[in-house]
Design a protein around this motif. Structure first.
Motif, PDB file in Angstrom:
ATOM      1  N   GLN A  93      22.173  36.875  14.196  1.00 39.83           N
ATOM      2  CA  GLN A  93      22.929  38.014  13.695  1.00 39.83           C
ATOM      3  C   GLN A  93      23.957  37.575  12.659  1.00 39.83           C
ATOM      4  O   GLN A  93      24.393  36.424  12.636  1.00 39.83           O
ATOM      5  CB  GLN A  93      23.615  38.734  14.860  1.00 39.83           C
ATOM      6  CG  GLN A  93      22.639  39.367  15.835  1.00 39.83           C
ATOM      7  CD  GLN A  93      23.325  40.252  16.851  1.00 39.83           C
ATOM      8  OE1 GLN A  93      24.535  40.413  16.842  1.00 39.83           O
ATOM      9  NE2 GLN A  93      22.546  40.838  17.739  1.00 39.83           N
ATOM     10  N   GLU A  95      27.279  36.842  10.939  1.00 43.12           N
ATOM     11  CA  GLU A  95      28.511  36.404  11.586  1.00 43.12           C
ATOM     12  C   GLU A  95      29.759  37.106  11.063  1.00 43.12           C
ATOM     13  O   GLU A  95      30.795  37.107  11.737  1.00 43.12           O
ATOM     14  CB  GLU A  95      28.657  34.884  11.413  1.00 43.12           C
ATOM     15  CG  GLU A  95      27.536  34.094  12.098  1.00 43.12           C
ATOM     16  CD  GLU A  95      27.653  32.606  11.870  1.00 43.12           C
ATOM     17  OE1 GLU A  95      28.522  32.205  11.050  1.00 43.12           O
ATOM     18  OE2 GLU A  95      26.911  31.850  12.500  1.00 43.12           O
ATOM     19  N   ASN A  96      29.675  37.693   9.875  1.00 42.62           N
ATOM     20  CA  ASN A  96      30.842  38.371   9.312  1.00 42.62           C
ATOM     21  C   ASN A  96      30.370  39.304   8.190  1.00 42.62           C
ATOM     22  O   ASN A  96      29.201  39.265   7.791  1.00 42.62           O
ATOM     23  CB  ASN A  96      31.876  37.361   8.792  1.00 42.62           C
ATOM     24  CG  ASN A  96      31.278  36.377   7.805  1.00 42.62           C
ATOM     25  OD1 ASN A  96      30.781  36.784   6.753  1.00 42.62           O
ATOM     26  ND2 ASN A  96      31.323  35.086   8.130  1.00 42.62           N
ATOM     27  N   ALA A 100      26.711  39.671   5.857  1.00 43.25           N
ATOM     28  CA  ALA A 100      25.949  40.921   5.771  1.00 43.25           C
ATOM     29  C   ALA A 100      25.812  41.370   4.318  1.00 43.25           C
ATOM     30  O   ALA A 100      24.770  41.907   3.919  1.00 43.25           O
ATOM     31  CB  ALA A 100      26.634  42.008   6.599  1.00 43.25           C
ATOM     32  N   THR A 128      24.507  43.369  12.209  1.00 37.96           N
ATOM     33  CA  THR A 128      25.924  43.653  12.465  1.00 37.96           C
ATOM     34  C   THR A 128      26.686  43.622  11.150  1.00 37.96           C
ATOM     35  O   THR A 128      26.223  43.051  10.163  1.00 37.96           O
ATOM     36  CB  THR A 128      26.524  42.605  13.425  1.00 37.96           C
ATOM     37  OG1 THR A 128      26.247  41.288  12.921  1.00 37.96           O
ATOM     38  CG2 THR A 128      25.914  42.727  14.813  1.00 37.96           C
ATOM     39  N   TYR A 129      27.861  44.254  11.130  1.00 35.30           N
ATOM     40  CA  TYR A 129      28.739  44.296   9.957  1.00 35.30           C
ATOM     41  C   TYR A 129      28.064  44.948   8.749  1.00 35.30           C
ATOM     42  O   TYR A 129      28.360  44.595   7.599  1.00 35.30           O
ATOM     43  CB  TYR A 129      29.203  42.877   9.570  1.00 35.30           C
ATOM     44  CG  TYR A 129      29.961  42.157  10.640  1.00 35.30           C
ATOM     45  CD1 TYR A 129      31.285  42.476  10.939  1.00 35.30           C
ATOM     46  CD2 TYR A 129      29.357  41.129  11.355  1.00 35.30           C
ATOM     47  CE1 TYR A 129      31.988  41.795  11.921  1.00 35.30           C
ATOM     48  CE2 TYR A 129      30.037  40.440  12.341  1.00 35.30           C
ATOM     49  CZ  TYR A 129      31.355  40.772  12.623  1.00 35.30           C
ATOM     50  OH  TYR A 129      32.040  40.092  13.608  1.00 35.30           O
ATOM     51  N   ARG A 135      23.412  50.341   5.000  1.00 36.74           N
ATOM     52  CA  ARG A 135      22.725  51.073   6.067  1.00 36.74           C
ATOM     53  C   ARG A 135      21.912  52.243   5.498  1.00 36.74           C
ATOM     54  O   ARG A 135      20.761  52.467   5.900  1.00 36.74           O
ATOM     55  CB  ARG A 135      23.739  51.586   7.097  1.00 36.74           C
ATOM     56  CG  ARG A 135      23.109  52.240   8.318  1.00 36.74           C
ATOM     57  CD  ARG A 135      24.169  52.679   9.305  1.00 36.74           C
ATOM     58  NE  ARG A 135      24.894  51.545   9.837  1.00 36.74           N
ATOM     59  CZ  ARG A 135      24.460  50.804  10.848  1.00 36.74           C
ATOM     60  NH1 ARG A 135      23.299  51.080  11.419  1.00 36.74           N
ATOM     61  NH2 ARG A 135      25.191  49.788  11.293  1.00 36.74           N
TER      62      ARG A 135
END
Length: 250
Positions: A93, A95-96, A100, A128-129, A135
């Motif tokens: 995933q 990490e920050n 992303a 994530t992030y 999105r």
């Protein structure tokens, strides 16, 4: 080209891994750690690349891929040879937010197809992030499926993707004569598109640069991959102490 990759020890105890043949397990481990991969598990990988890295015959590579496709470990577009490891982001995933953000750039480079469509689903599920813009872009990726897929798999699914048998491209990646005149133009046009330099000209300096690389034995595919890698390298894209881009072919 990435310098390292993570593989969890749970890989060996996973029921899916244990159900694989020895060759399929080795090929899966190679996909997770190969230098062609990236932070989203979506990258171009013809059979010839894997055959050369693993020092396997092309038939052995093709058979291993077919097993991984059937078991839902990965999927690949037959035409473009872009591949996605379906649950890569479950174990890797972001990490920050900066990671992303870079992932969005890598994703944008991939051509439309089943691999990109499945990767979009995976990022939405495991990512994530994610920024709102990223999105929304993921949610609008068309669910493009190759016409060669069998009827049960017309709709992409993270649970059980399947693709037609991968093309046998031979053992060695040096399948194109480096002196092919059209290769220079193809590589230049790829650089124009990826680096967003539509007005750039194929001058003598750039032409000689490409020709020199081809004469060293690099294939057009490898040179295009080098361009892709440069485009997601922060230093080359201006994130350096001078704030300058270093993205010219030379």
């Amino acid at each position: 080209m990435r310098e390292y990759a993570k593989v969890y020890t749970a890989f060996w105890a996973d029921p899916s891994t244990r159900s694989m043949s020895e060759d399929a397990r080795m090929l899966a481990l190679y996909l997770l750690t190969c230098p062609h991969g990236n932070l989203i598990g979506l990258f171009r990988l013809p059979d010839a690349y894997a055959a050369d890295d693993l020092q396997w015959a092309s038939e052995r590579v093709s058979k291993g891929f077919q097993e991984l496709f059937e078991k839902g470990f990965c999927a690949r577009d037959e035409g473009s040879a872009w591949l996605v490891i379906l649950k890569y982001l479950k174990w890797n995933q972001f990490e920050n937010p900066n990671v992303a953000k870079n992932a969005a750039k890598v994703f944008d480079l991939a051509p439309q197809g089943i691999a990109k469509s499945l990767c979009a689903q995976a990022i939405l599920k495991f990512g994530t992030y994610l920024s709102e813009a990223f999105r929304k872009a993921l949610e609008t990726v068309p669910e493009t499926v190759s016409e060669t897929l069998s009827e049960p798999y017309r709709k992409p699914s993270l649970a059980k993707p399947s693709l037609a048998k991968p093309e046998p491209l031979g053992l060695t990646p040096f399948v194109e004569p480096p002196s092919r005149p059209d290769s220079v133009g193809e590589i230049f046009e790829h650089w124009q598109r990826v680096m967003n330099h539509p007005q750039a000209k194929l001058d003598d300096k750039r032409r000689k640069c490409i020709q020199a690389a081809l004469k060293l034995g690099y294939t057009p595919e490898q040179l295009r991959t080098a361009v892709d890698g440069c485009s997601v390298t922060p230093h080359n894209m201006g994130h350096n102490d001078r704030g300058e881009r270093y993205d010219d072919l030379t």
